[in-house]
Design a protein around this motif. Structure first.
Motif, mmCIF file in Angstrom:
data_model
loop_
_atom_site.group_PDB
_atom_site.id
_atom_site.type_symbol
_atom_site.label_atom_id
_atom_site.label_comp_id
_atom_site.label_asym_id
_atom_site.label_seq_id
_atom_site.Cartn_x
_atom_site.Cartn_y
_atom_site.Cartn_z
ATOM 1 N N ASN A 137 84.947 -63.658 51.459
ATOM 2 C CA ASN A 137 84.341 -65.224 52.805
ATOM 3 C C ASN A 137 85.631 -65.778 53.349
ATOM 4 O O ASN A 137 86.191 -65.843 52.016
ATOM 5 N N ASN A 138 85.961 -66.310 53.990
ATOM 6 C CA ASN A 138 86.730 -67.096 54.773
ATOM 7 C C ASN A 138 86.635 -68.804 54.478
ATOM 8 O O ASN A 138 87.763 -69.017 55.206
ATOM 9 N N ASP A 139 85.518 -69.949 54.146
ATOM 10 C CA ASP A 139 85.330 -70.493 54.163
ATOM 11 C C ASP A 139 86.064 -71.239 53.116
ATOM 12 O O ASP A 139 86.493 -70.616 52.238
ATOM 13 N N GLU A 140 86.176 -72.785 52.975
ATOM 14 C CA GLU A 140 86.860 -73.767 52.048
ATOM 15 C C GLU A 140 87.068 -73.357 50.719
ATOM 16 O O GLU A 140 87.331 -73.402 49.661
ATOM 17 N N ARG A 141 85.603 -73.114 50.427
ATOM 18 C CA ARG A 141 84.605 -73.574 49.005
ATOM 19 C C ARG A 141 85.153 -71.595 48.186
ATOM 20 O O ARG A 141 85.713 -72.165 47.211
ATOM 21 N N ASN A 142 84.808 -70.834 49.487
ATOM 22 C CA ASN A 142 85.245 -69.640 48.984
ATOM 23 C C ASN A 142 86.488 -69.663 48.529
ATOM 24 O O ASN A 142 87.527 -68.671 47.662
ATOM 25 N N THR A 191 74.959 -60.592 56.209
ATOM 26 C CA THR A 191 75.058 -62.293 55.356
ATOM 27 C C THR A 191 73.870 -62.107 54.698
ATOM 28 O O THR A 191 72.438 -61.928 55.483
ATOM 29 N N HIS A 198 73.731 -70.130 47.733
ATOM 30 C CA HIS A 198 75.058 -70.209 49.163
ATOM 31 C C HIS A 198 74.796 -68.325 50.061
ATOM 32 O O HIS A 198 74.248 -67.994 50.270
ATOM 33 N N SER A 200 76.712 -65.686 51.594
ATOM 34 C CA SER A 200 77.625 -64.542 51.908
ATOM 35 C C SER A 200 78.130 -63.303 52.711
ATOM 36 O O SER A 200 76.764 -63.455 53.750
#
Length: 225
Positions: A137-142, A191, A198, A200
């Motif tokens: 994934n490319n979100d900040e959390r991941n 997805t 969450h 992913s």
């Protein structure tokens, strides 16, 4: 916390939500086929197949707690504890193998390769492999946790959950490298909702072994029956 200890500790209450593409799977495997679910958890996927009329089913998992829960929920299923890294079935003895959210629990490239080789050993020539798993994934959390745990686990995409589990998200390049010995019949990015609620990136893959391949092992294993 070791992976086995973690899964035993949550075996009574953890609910898996990632969908099984049952309709697509049924296009390649008929109800008389022998099917092995590697890392079956509490048997959720096999129960879905059972309700569709499939009967020649075996599930294996290294978590005794998950298997105990599955036997209690679905006594009609043949669920077994996986004692070690091998699969206790004969060479070329099953028509299909399901690998559902199992690679995410294995951080090491070599361990994943060894599992795929063992699966190839038990699959019949022309057998079907169904894989459902998670992509990067490319979100900040991941991105933050991939970076945090990269050095510890030696692979980008591995991370620890607060409750102790170690998981891995994969690049598509790695998935296709890992499964290169299978003819790709279907690959679909999806997805998913994770077990902790969450979202992913993920995928499902359906592949086929070559009609003839060399015997991967001279070991004698218990028959499928």
């Amino acid at each position: 916390m070791e992976q086995k200890q973690y899964w035993n500790s949550v075996s009574e209450n953890k609910q898996f939500t990632t969908p099984f593409q049952a309709e697509e799977f049924s296009k390649y495997i008929d109800p008389s086929s022998s099917i092995l679910d590697v890392g079956c958890g509490y048997g959720r996927t096999l129960r879905e197949l059972y309700e569709m009329g499939y009967r020649n089913l075996i599930g294996i998992d290294f978590s005794e707690g998950m298997i105990a829960r599955g036997k209690s929920l679905y006594p009609e299923l043949d669920l077994r504890v996986k004692a070690d890294d091998t699969i206790a079935l004969q060479d070329h003895s099953v028509d299909a193998v399901i690998l559902f959210a199992v690679l995410t629990c294995i951080c090491e490239n070599e361990k994943q390769k060894e599992l795929i080789q063992e699966i190839r050993r038990v699959l019949k020539p022309g057998g079907i492999l169904y894989v459902n798993d998670f992509l990067l994934n490319n979100d900040e959390r991941n991105l933050s946790r991939y970076q945090k745990f990269q050095d510890k686990y030696g692979v980008y995409g591995a991370f620890e959950l607060p409750e102790g589990a170690v998981c891995r998200h994969h690049s598509e390049d790695w998935i296709f490298e890992l499964l290169r010995d299978f003819e790709t019949l279907r690959y679909e990015p999806l997805t998913f909702t994770t077990m902790n609620g969450h979202t992913s990136n993920g995928f499902y893959f359906i592949g086929k072994t070559e009609v003839e391949h060399a015997d991967q092992s001279n070991s004698v294993f218990q028959s499928f029956a």
